[in-house]
Scaffold this motif. Structure first.
Motif, mmCIF file in Angstrom:
data_model
loop_
_atom_site.group_PDB
_atom_site.id
_atom_site.type_symbol
_atom_site.label_atom_id
_atom_site.label_comp_id
_atom_site.label_asym_id
_atom_site.label_seq_id
_atom_site.Cartn_x
_atom_site.Cartn_y
_atom_site.Cartn_z
ATOM 1 N N GLY A 96 9.112 5.562 3.048
ATOM 2 C CA GLY A 96 10.401 5.085 3.542
ATOM 3 C C GLY A 96 10.485 5.144 5.049
ATOM 4 O O GLY A 96 10.986 4.221 5.701
ATOM 5 N N SER A 97 9.985 6.233 5.621
ATOM 6 C CA SER A 97 9.990 6.376 7.079
ATOM 7 C C SER A 97 9.121 5.307 7.729
ATOM 8 O O SER A 97 9.509 4.710 8.745
ATOM 9 C CB SER A 97 9.485 7.774 7.469
ATOM 10 O OG SER A 97 9.411 7.905 8.868
ATOM 11 N N ALA A 98 7.950 5.060 7.149
ATOM 12 C CA ALA A 98 7.050 4.053 7.702
ATOM 13 C C ALA A 98 7.651 2.656 7.610
ATOM 14 O O ALA A 98 7.547 1.856 8.542
ATOM 15 C CB ALA A 98 5.706 4.100 6.985
ATOM 16 N N ARG A 153 0.832 -1.209 0.000
ATOM 17 C CA ARG A 153 0.000 0.000 0.000
ATOM 18 C C ARG A 153 0.867 1.259 0.000
ATOM 19 O O ARG A 153 0.547 2.243 -0.679
ATOM 20 C CB ARG A 153 -0.936 0.001 1.208
ATOM 21 C CG ARG A 153 -2.068 -1.000 1.106
ATOM 22 C CD ARG A 153 -3.172 -0.696 2.113
ATOM 23 N NE ARG A 153 -2.699 -0.856 3.488
ATOM 24 C CZ ARG A 153 -2.773 -1.988 4.163
ATOM 25 N NH1 ARG A 153 -3.260 -3.072 3.596
ATOM 26 N NH2 ARG A 153 -2.345 -2.046 5.420
ATOM 27 N N LEU A 154 1.941 1.243 0.755
ATOM 28 C CA LEU A 154 2.833 2.412 0.793
ATOM 29 C C LEU A 154 3.491 2.639 -0.555
ATOM 30 O O LEU A 154 3.634 3.784 -1.001
ATOM 31 C CB LEU A 154 3.897 2.214 1.877
ATOM 32 C CG LEU A 154 3.408 2.273 3.322
ATOM 33 C CD1 LEU A 154 4.519 1.842 4.281
ATOM 34 C CD2 LEU A 154 2.923 3.676 3.676
ATOM 35 N N GLU A 155 3.896 1.573 -1.205
ATOM 36 C CA GLU A 155 4.522 1.708 -2.524
ATOM 37 C C GLU A 155 3.534 2.249 -3.549
ATOM 38 O O GLU A 155 3.886 3.030 -4.432
ATOM 39 C CB GLU A 155 5.076 0.355 -2.967
ATOM 40 C CG GLU A 155 6.284 -0.097 -2.141
ATOM 41 C CD GLU A 155 6.709 -1.518 -2.454
ATOM 42 O OE1 GLU A 155 5.931 -2.227 -3.150
ATOM 43 O OE2 GLU A 155 7.797 -1.928 -2.007
ATOM 44 N N MET A 160 10.166 2.062 10.283
ATOM 45 C CA MET A 160 9.510 1.819 11.549
ATOM 46 C C MET A 160 8.974 0.388 11.606
ATOM 47 O O MET A 160 9.112 -0.307 12.625
ATOM 48 C CB MET A 160 8.374 2.819 11.754
ATOM 49 C CG MET A 160 7.614 2.680 13.080
ATOM 50 S SD MET A 160 6.258 1.491 12.991
ATOM 51 C CE MET A 160 5.136 2.335 11.873
ATOM 52 N N LEU A 161 8.371 -0.080 10.508
ATOM 53 C CA LEU A 161 7.814 -1.427 10.473
ATOM 54 C C LEU A 161 8.900 -2.484 10.675
ATOM 55 O O LEU A 161 8.672 -3.505 11.324
ATOM 56 C CB LEU A 161 7.106 -1.666 9.141
ATOM 57 C CG LEU A 161 5.808 -0.886 8.894
ATOM 58 C CD1 LEU A 161 5.304 -1.135 7.479
ATOM 59 C CD2 LEU A 161 4.742 -1.261 9.905
ATOM 60 N N ALA A 162 10.083 -2.217 10.130
ATOM 61 C CA ALA A 162 11.177 -3.186 10.229
ATOM 62 C C ALA A 162 11.632 -3.395 11.670
ATOM 63 O O ALA A 162 12.228 -4.429 11.991
ATOM 64 C CB ALA A 162 12.351 -2.736 9.370
ATOM 65 N N SER A 163 11.353 -2.421 12.529
ATOM 66 C CA SER A 163 11.802 -2.519 13.923
ATOM 67 C C SER A 163 10.778 -3.203 14.827
ATOM 68 O O SER A 163 11.056 -3.423 16.006
ATOM 69 C CB SER A 163 12.106 -1.121 14.468
ATOM 70 O OG SER A 163 10.903 -0.362 14.592
ATOM 71 N N LEU A 164 9.624 -3.554 14.287
ATOM 72 C CA LEU A 164 8.552 -4.098 15.113
ATOM 73 C C LEU A 164 8.756 -5.569 15.440
ATOM 74 O O LEU A 164 9.360 -6.322 14.668
ATOM 75 C CB LEU A 164 7.206 -3.935 14.401
ATOM 76 C CG LEU A 164 6.695 -2.505 14.188
ATOM 77 C CD1 LEU A 164 5.419 -2.526 13.347
ATOM 78 C CD2 LEU A 164 6.443 -1.812 15.515
#
Length: 307
Positions: free
Chosen positions: A134-136, A123-125, A139-143
């Protein structure tokens, strides 16, 4: 925190009567499982003077049997309708939400995190906003499954807020919880209050009110860090000293309110919140600028035969 009972509750309120003079009313979730719930959610969102936006969702919810050692269950939310239109797994705008919940059905982990992140990434892409996307994604990668639960299962958490209480009828039961501002910095204190409004044994229903507000003292203490965070964010676009001075001047007397009020109708036999009505108002005022957002969630859920 869901309850204060016995002598501890009396001491907290400064009461002179013994704890046995009044009994709490326990409203635990009583579902043996496996079980099946029909859940309908209507959401509205209004920002400043813009027209209200509305969306409706219906889910088939499946619950496993509670584990004997922890009381936790596996739960799956499967979207079946959006604004009254049928949705299939292939046409659904979102994948199933698979989570582990506690005894009150509050999510403690998001169990298909990789699948949810992949769908969010798509959805972001598609949005075309590379900077925000990119910022989101970072953040997702750190969850982790545990830290992702509040983000992706917020509706389930809100519905469960009124479940599993043990309160004195007509008494306010307040507690504090730490929260964070979106710009970082010091924690703020959120003050929550439960009140068991009414119990009707004949009808098998109980009514519960819950509210939450920012503690003003903790907000004042967090404002300097909030200002630094906003200035740093704006500096990415314009790092001039004049802009920083203007931002700091406008935010010096800024005010922020974040108020949530929820009413729950509890089915005493099952402990489920049959109806949930939550209104959240967030208002920010800084100098001559202000913004206000009202969001409302209305949910109904009922046990149904398994398909």
């Amino acid at each position: 925190m869901r309850f204060l009972t016995g002598a501890a509750f009396c001491i907290a309120l400064g009461l002179a009567t013994p704890a046995s003079a009044q009994d709490t009313v326990p409203l635990p979730v009583r579902i043996e499982g496996p079980a099946h719930i029909r859940l309908h959610i209507t959401k509205t969102d209004r920002r400043d003077a813009e027209p209200e936006r509305r969306a409706a969702f219906t889910y088939d919810v499946t619950l496993s049997k509670a584990r004997e050692d922890t009381g936790r269950r596996e739960v799956v939310w499967r979207l079946t309708h959006v604004d009254g239109e049928d949705v299939t797994p292939e046409s659904s705008p979102s994948p199933d939400i698979r989570m582990t919940v506690d005894e009150t059905l509050t999510p403690v982990s998001l169990d298909n995190l990789a699948e949810i992140i992949a769908a969010t990434r798509r959805r972001l892409e598609q949005s075309g906003d590379e900077e925000a996307g990119g910022s989101a994604l970072r953040m997702l990668a750190s969850l982790t499954p545990e830290t992702a639960a509040p983000l992706f299962t917020a509706d389930a958490g809100m519905i469960a807020t009124g479940q599993g209480t043990d309160l004195f009828l007509g008494e306010d039961n307040s507690y504090e919880a730490a929260g964070r501002l979106p710009w970082g910095g010091a924690d703020i204190i959120m003050v929550g209050t439960y009140r068991l409004v009414e119990v009707d044994p004949a009808a098998g229903k109980a009514r519960l009110h819950w509210s939450q507000d920012i503690d003003p003292d903790s907000l004042m203490a967090a404002i300097p860090a909030m200002i630094d965070g906003i200035v740093a964010d704006k500096a990415k676009q314009d790092d001039s000293a004049d802009l920083e001075a203007k931002i700091r001047a406008s935010l010096t007397n800024a005010t922020l309110t974040n108020n949530r009020n929820c009413d729950f109708t509890i089915d005493i036999a099952t402990g489920l919140a049959e109806k949930v009505d939550c209104l959240t108002v967030v208002e920010f005022v800084a100098g001559e600028e202000s913004s206000r957002r009202e969001t409302r969630l209305i949910a109904t859920q009922v046990l149904t035969p398994r398909p």
